[in-house]
Design a protein around this motif. Structure first.
Motif, mmCIF file in Angstrom:
data_model
loop_
_atom_site.group_PDB
_atom_site.id
_atom_site.type_symbol
_atom_site.label_atom_id
_atom_site.label_comp_id
_atom_site.label_asym_id
_atom_site.label_seq_id
_atom_site.Cartn_x
_atom_site.Cartn_y
_atom_site.Cartn_z
ATOM 1 N N THR A 15 60.932 18.602 -61.444
ATOM 2 C CA THR A 15 59.996 19.248 -62.372
ATOM 3 C C THR A 15 58.976 20.070 -61.585
ATOM 4 O O THR A 15 58.672 21.213 -61.947
ATOM 5 C CB THR A 15 59.290 18.193 -63.253
ATOM 6 O OG1 THR A 15 60.279 17.537 -64.059
ATOM 7 C CG2 THR A 15 58.234 18.824 -64.147
ATOM 8 N N ALA A 16 58.475 19.514 -60.485
ATOM 9 C CA ALA A 16 57.539 20.254 -59.630
ATOM 10 C C ALA A 16 58.201 21.509 -59.069
ATOM 11 O O ALA A 16 57.559 22.563 -58.973
ATOM 12 C CB ALA A 16 57.036 19.355 -58.504
ATOM 13 N N THR A 17 59.474 21.418 -58.733
ATOM 14 C CA THR A 17 60.209 22.587 -58.245
ATOM 15 C C THR A 17 60.253 23.674 -59.305
ATOM 16 O O THR A 17 59.950 24.844 -59.032
ATOM 17 C CB THR A 17 61.652 22.198 -57.851
ATOM 18 O OG1 THR A 17 61.607 21.230 -56.801
ATOM 19 C CG2 THR A 17 62.460 23.403 -57.406
ATOM 20 N N ALA A 18 60.625 23.307 -60.523
ATOM 21 C CA ALA A 18 60.719 24.279 -61.613
ATOM 22 C C ALA A 18 59.367 24.935 -61.884
ATOM 23 O O ALA A 18 59.280 26.154 -62.060
ATOM 24 C CB ALA A 18 61.253 23.609 -62.874
ATOM 25 N N LEU A 19 58.306 24.139 -61.888
ATOM 26 C CA LEU A 19 56.971 24.680 -62.155
ATOM 27 C C LEU A 19 56.490 25.582 -61.024
ATOM 28 O O LEU A 19 55.892 26.647 -61.265
ATOM 29 C CB LEU A 19 55.980 23.537 -62.391
ATOM 30 C CG LEU A 19 56.238 22.677 -63.630
ATOM 31 C CD1 LEU A 19 55.271 21.508 -63.684
ATOM 32 C CD2 LEU A 19 56.181 23.499 -64.906
ATOM 33 N N ARG A 20 56.751 25.196 -59.783
ATOM 34 C CA ARG A 20 56.372 26.030 -58.632
ATOM 35 C C ARG A 20 57.092 27.369 -58.676
ATOM 36 O O ARG A 20 56.493 28.430 -58.495
ATOM 37 C CB ARG A 20 56.684 25.295 -57.313
ATOM 38 C CG ARG A 20 56.408 26.139 -56.060
ATOM 39 C CD ARG A 20 56.816 25.417 -54.786
ATOM 40 N NE ARG A 20 58.168 24.896 -54.796
ATOM 41 C CZ ARG A 20 59.283 25.615 -54.648
ATOM 42 N NH1 ARG A 20 59.216 26.934 -54.502
ATOM 43 N NH2 ARG A 20 60.468 25.032 -54.648
ATOM 44 N N GLU A 21 58.392 27.316 -58.930
ATOM 45 C CA GLU A 21 59.181 28.546 -58.977
ATOM 46 C C GLU A 21 58.738 29.455 -60.127
ATOM 47 O O GLU A 21 58.707 30.673 -59.977
ATOM 48 C CB GLU A 21 60.672 28.210 -59.097
ATOM 49 C CG GLU A 21 61.273 27.623 -57.835
ATOM 50 C CD GLU A 21 61.544 28.667 -56.755
ATOM 51 O OE1 GLU A 21 61.552 29.882 -57.055
ATOM 52 O OE2 GLU A 21 61.756 28.267 -55.594
ATOM 53 N N ALA A 22 58.396 28.866 -61.286
ATOM 54 C CA ALA A 22 57.918 29.673 -62.419
ATOM 55 C C ALA A 22 56.608 30.369 -62.062
ATOM 56 O O ALA A 22 56.381 31.521 -62.444
ATOM 57 C CB ALA A 22 57.759 28.807 -63.659
ATOM 58 N N MET A 23 55.752 29.692 -61.309
ATOM 59 C CA MET A 23 54.506 30.316 -60.859
ATOM 60 C C MET A 23 54.796 31.452 -59.888
ATOM 61 O O MET A 23 54.229 32.537 -59.997
ATOM 62 C CB MET A 23 53.605 29.256 -60.211
ATOM 63 C CG MET A 23 52.292 29.807 -59.709
ATOM 64 S SD MET A 23 51.299 30.435 -61.075
ATOM 65 C CE MET A 23 49.965 31.197 -60.171
ATOM 66 N N GLU A 24 55.707 31.214 -58.937
ATOM 67 C CA GLU A 24 56.031 32.229 -57.934
ATOM 68 C C GLU A 24 56.714 33.446 -58.550
ATOM 69 O O GLU A 24 56.436 34.580 -58.170
ATOM 70 C CB GLU A 24 56.932 31.632 -56.855
ATOM 71 C CG GLU A 24 56.241 30.611 -55.969
ATOM 72 C CD GLU A 24 57.197 29.926 -55.009
ATOM 73 O OE1 GLU A 24 58.395 30.302 -54.931
ATOM 74 O OE2 GLU A 24 56.752 28.972 -54.317
ATOM 75 N N GLU A 25 57.622 33.219 -59.499
ATOM 76 C CA GLU A 25 58.436 34.317 -60.023
ATOM 77 C C GLU A 25 57.786 35.087 -61.163
ATOM 78 O O GLU A 25 57.955 36.306 -61.251
ATOM 79 C CB GLU A 25 59.797 33.785 -60.475
ATOM 80 C CG GLU A 25 60.660 33.304 -59.330
ATOM 81 C CD GLU A 25 62.006 32.780 -59.782
ATOM 82 O OE1 GLU A 25 62.453 33.126 -60.886
ATOM 83 O OE2 GLU A 25 62.613 32.008 -59.018
ATOM 84 N N VAL A 26 57.089 34.380 -62.078
ATOM 85 C CA VAL A 26 56.551 35.065 -63.256
ATOM 86 C C VAL A 26 55.093 34.709 -63.552
ATOM 87 O O VAL A 26 54.573 35.037 -64.623
ATOM 88 C CB VAL A 26 57.426 34.830 -64.510
ATOM 89 C CG1 VAL A 26 58.756 35.533 -64.374
ATOM 90 C CG2 VAL A 26 57.629 33.356 -64.785
ATOM 91 N N ALA A 27 54.412 34.036 -62.614
ATOM 92 C CA ALA A 27 52.983 33.718 -62.700
ATOM 93 C C ALA A 27 52.632 32.804 -63.870
ATOM 94 O O ALA A 27 51.564 32.924 -64.464
ATOM 95 C CB ALA A 27 52.146 34.999 -62.742
ATOM 96 N N ILE A 28 53.519 31.869 -64.215
ATOM 97 C CA ILE A 28 53.195 30.872 -65.228
ATOM 98 C C ILE A 28 52.494 29.718 -64.516
ATOM 99 O O ILE A 28 53.108 29.027 -63.697
ATOM 100 C CB ILE A 28 54.459 30.361 -65.956
ATOM 101 C CG1 ILE A 28 55.133 31.494 -66.728
ATOM 102 C CG2 ILE A 28 54.110 29.203 -66.889
ATOM 103 C CD1 ILE A 28 56.461 31.109 -67.362
ATOM 104 N N PRO A 29 51.200 29.482 -64.803
ATOM 105 C CA PRO A 29 50.496 28.381 -64.139
ATOM 106 C C PRO A 29 51.113 27.030 -64.506
ATOM 107 O O PRO A 29 51.364 26.764 -65.689
ATOM 108 C CB PRO A 29 49.065 28.476 -64.690
ATOM 109 C CG PRO A 29 48.952 29.855 -65.262
ATOM 110 C CD PRO A 29 50.327 30.233 -65.715
ATOM 111 N N PRO A 30 51.388 26.177 -63.527
ATOM 112 C CA PRO A 30 52.003 24.886 -63.813
ATOM 113 C C PRO A 30 51.250 24.052 -64.850
ATOM 114 O O PRO A 30 51.862 23.387 -65.678
ATOM 115 C CB PRO A 30 52.020 24.181 -62.451
ATOM 116 C CG PRO A 30 52.054 25.300 -61.463
ATOM 117 C CD PRO A 30 51.229 26.394 -62.081
#
Length: 193
Positions: free
Chosen positions: A77-92
């Protein structure tokens, strides 16, 4: 899906009430995760990206934000949230994680866990120029319509493999991404026992 008007509440009820199918095949040891972001609206949306064309793997493909698990990630889950922040700037901290779908095996040999999360509609999304060419939203009700996915049977490493294909506007959705969306549709289908 049999419903005529899918609401976020209806989606959450169906997602939380249906047990995911069990995985029967051995999975690769290399792990990755993607965020399946459901946009919180009266008529919810599904956030997707199209990868840039200069990437070495999966160039130009429609995808969910995600990637390989880093040693510092405490969970998938932390991986998915980190990647979403890196790729599309969605704050975890803006993602309400509601669960996961069964892991799938990517064509590059990763065990990929889809993490389903609800995101607010007003997040300022910004595509990472290195990885993402476009960010778009598909109505969740349309995304979960099973009839929109068409099978293509191929052989990978000498074994039969089914790939799912679909179009949305000018975006070609196929492979693992289409398979994950289709699995999500099966997960919440009203006729699932």
């Amino acid at each position: 899906m049999a419903t005529t008007n899918l609401t976020l509440e209806g989606f959450l009820t169906r997602f939380l009430l249906q047990a995911p199918p069990t995985q029967m095949q051995p999975l690769p040891t290399r792990r990755a995760a993607v965020l399946v972001p459901v946009v919180e609206r009266a008529q919810p949306g599904l956030l997707l990206t199209r990868r840039t064309t200069h990437l070495r793997k999966h160039a130009g493909q429609v995808a969910f934000p995600g990637g390989m698990m880093d040693p510092d990630d405490v969970s998938l889950t932390a991986t998915a949230l980190r990647e979403a922040m890196e790729e599309v700037a969605i704050p975890p901290d803006s993602v309400r994680v509601i669960g996961t779908l069964p892991p799938v095996t990517s064509s590059t040999g990763f065990q990929v866990t889809p993490v389903v999360g609800i995101i607010p509609p007003d997040i300022a999304r910004r595509a990472s120029e290195d990885e993402v060419d476009a960010i778009f939203e598909m109505p969740l009700q349309e995304a979960l319509r099973l009839a929109r996915y068409h099978p293509l049977d191929i052989h990978r490493h000498g074994l039969p493999h089914r790939v799912w294909l679909s179009w949305y506007q000018h975006y070609f959705v196929w492979g693992m991404t289409a398979g994950i969306i289709r699995q999500l549709s099966l997960q919440i289908a009203e006729d699932v026992a």
